[in-house]
Design a protein around this motif. Structure first.
Motif, PDB file in Angstrom:
ATOM      1  N   GLY A  72      -7.787  -1.339  -9.488  1.00  0.00           N
ATOM      2  CA  GLY A  72      -6.346  -1.340  -9.231  1.00  0.00           C
ATOM      3  C   GLY A  72      -5.632  -2.296 -10.159  1.00  0.00           C
ATOM      4  N   ALA A  94       0.841  -1.203   0.000  1.00  0.00           N
ATOM      5  CA  ALA A  94       0.000   0.000   0.000  1.00  0.00           C
ATOM      6  C   ALA A  94       0.871   1.246   0.000  1.00  0.00           C
ATOM      7  N   ARG A 130      -2.403   1.735 -14.724  1.00  0.00           N
ATOM      8  CA  ARG A 130      -2.777   1.791 -13.302  1.00  0.00           C
ATOM      9  C   ARG A 130      -3.581   3.066 -13.016  1.00  0.00           C
ATOM     10  N   HIS A 131      -3.160   4.166 -13.647  1.00  0.00           N
ATOM     11  CA  HIS A 131      -3.853   5.440 -13.452  1.00  0.00           C
ATOM     12  C   HIS A 131      -5.315   5.310 -13.892  1.00  0.00           C
ATOM     13  N   THR A 191      -7.248   3.033 -11.428  1.00  0.00           N
ATOM     14  CA  THR A 191      -7.480   3.696 -10.145  1.00  0.00           C
ATOM     15  C   THR A 191      -8.633   4.695 -10.288  1.00  0.00           C
ATOM     16  N   SER A 236       1.689   6.436  -6.753  1.00  0.00           N
ATOM     17  CA  SER A 236       0.563   7.203  -7.306  1.00  0.00           C
ATOM     18  C   SER A 236       0.765   8.695  -7.048  1.00  0.00           C
ATOM     19  N   THR A 262      -8.114  -5.357 -10.568  1.00  0.00           N
ATOM     20  CA  THR A 262      -9.277  -5.493  -9.680  1.00  0.00           C
ATOM     21  C   THR A 262     -10.278  -4.390 -10.007  1.00  0.00           C
ATOM     22  N   GLU A 280       2.457   1.724  -3.370  1.00  0.00           N
ATOM     23  CA  GLU A 280       1.442   2.191  -4.302  1.00  0.00           C
ATOM     24  C   GLU A 280       1.156   3.672  -4.097  1.00  0.00           C
ATOM     25  N   GLU A 304      -2.020  -4.815 -10.073  1.00  0.00           N
ATOM     26  CA  GLU A 304      -0.881  -5.346  -9.320  1.00  0.00           C
ATOM     27  C   GLU A 304      -0.103  -6.300 -10.216  1.00  0.00           C
TER      28      GLU A 304
END
Ligand code: ADP
Length: 367
Positions: free
Chosen positions: A347, A143, A338-339, A342, A150, A363, A146, A349
């Motif tokens: 998400g 986390a 990823r952006h 999100t 981010s 996810t 990440e 990974e």
């Protein structure tokens, strides 16, 4: 305990006196014989014989006292200490069960058995706690990574989007001028113009990705059937030479509906599938599997490529990180993917699959 020791001491004392009495029998018999032949000495012998029960009683008592003392100090005391210890072990607060009753030896054996069971249970509990702690730690670390990434992405994105916006218009103009120029030059110069167009288009691609990085969510995620998006993307890419030698296994349950934006989700899937195909040099196997995990949809894309080196894993989502040769990779694909996810409330990974190859997990919220 003392009563038991005393009864043992009485038995041993009586046995010792009895044995002494038996060994003295020949001498006693000789004295009785003498008393019969010689009446003067016989009187003295008779007195001794009469005193015999008293002497024997004193003998028994003395031997009993001596044996009791020896047993008490050599056996009784250590056993009493052991008994006390067993009592302490069996106390409920130590968790070894209720204090057992019965003879000392069986109490010792039962308490030790209870203690062993309790210790094994405690050990198992500790190990479970340790495993839980390790997994919580790993989750925390993920986390944190990440969050840092981010954060960095957000600032890089803002800066890049500003520059890209300024560069975008002159680039469009440049492409226009080049296409006009192409029609006015000789064949040799035309080849150079074509090469320039390829390079300018490449810059244009990078600029578009940079704009994507800084762009906030475009629309609102809506319910979409995941299998349909996956099918569409694979059909779209199916004809491309990159994927011709890649076998595909798709296990996305029909009816799994997620909250997503179809356009950006397709863009992410295209990027991941193309990356996988490139990692496998165009031949290998790609698995796409989806399931509901912890109330969220998890779509795994696993390839049979070489996987990601451990030292590279933490950098994979950093903007501009690439291992591809200059001119082939921009290092923006995963950062943008990823952006985008999100922004949809999902998400992305990555991990190396235990059976080999890289495994990316998308996810998304389910409906
Ligand atoms: P680019 O493809 O332009 O390099 P990406 O952000 O898409 O940028 O990928 C960054 C890096 O991640 C790639 O250069 C590659 O080293 C690594 N990578 C991505 N996908 C895979 C994969 N399936 N297997 C191994 N490495 C991968």
């Amino acid at each position: 305990m003392r009563a038991r020791l005393l009864s043992i001491a009485v038995m041993l004392g009586a046995a010792a006196t009895g044995l002494s009495w038996l060994s003295l029998q020949p001498a006693v018999r000789t004295l009785v014989e003498v008393a019969r032949v010689d009446p003067v000495r016989g009187e003295a012998v008779l007195r001794v014989t009469r005193a015999m029960p008293v002497i024997l009683t004193v003998d028994v008592l003395g031997a009993t006292a001596l044996v009791f003392l020896v047993l008490f100090f050599t056996v009784g005391r250590p056993l009493a200490a052991l008994d006390e210890l067993i009592g302490q072990l069996a106390r409920p607060q130590l968790g070894f069960g209720d204090a057992p009753s019965g003879p000392l030896v069986s109490r010792i054996s039962r308490t030790l058995k209870d203690a062993t069971t309790a210790l094994a249970a405690e050990r198992a509990q500790r190990e479970a706690q340790l495993t839980e702690l390790r997994s919580a730690n790993a989750q925390l670390l993920r986390a944190q990574t990440e969050l840092v990434s981010s954060d960095r992405l957000a600032s890089v994105g803002k800066l890049a989007a500003g520059v890209a916006h300024e560069v975008g218009n002159p680039l469009a103009g440049l492409l226009g001028y080049l296409s006009i120029l192409k029609g006015k030059v000789n064949p040799e110069a035309k080849e150079l113009v074509d090469l320039s167009v390829v390079q300018v288009e490449r810059i244009d691609g990078i600029v578009r990705s940079l704009l994507e990085l800084g762009r906030p969510s475009r629309g609102k995620p809506a319910p979409v059937e995941l299998a349909r998006v996956v099918d569409d993307v694979l059909r779209l890419l199916g004809a491309s030479p990159e994927l011709r030698g890649v076998e595909r296994t798709v296990e996305v349950p029909a009816g799994l509906v997620v909250l997503a934006e179809v356009g950006p989700l397709s863009q992410v899937l295209i990027n991941l599938v193309r990356n996988a195909a490139q990692a496998m040099n165009g031949s290998g196997r790609l698995w796409l599997r989806a399931e509901v995990r912890d109330g969220k949809a998890a779509l795994e894309l696993r390839d049979s490529g070489p996987g990601v080196p451990a030292d590279v894993l933490p950098k994979l989502f950093e903007p501009f990180f690439t291992t591809k040769p200059a001119g082939q990779g921009t290092g923006l694909g995963l950062a943008v993917s990823r952006h985008l996810l999100t922004a949809m409330g999902g998400g992305l990974e990555v991990r190396n699959h235990p059976e080999g190859g890289a495994c990316f997990t998308i996810t998304l919220a389910t409906v």
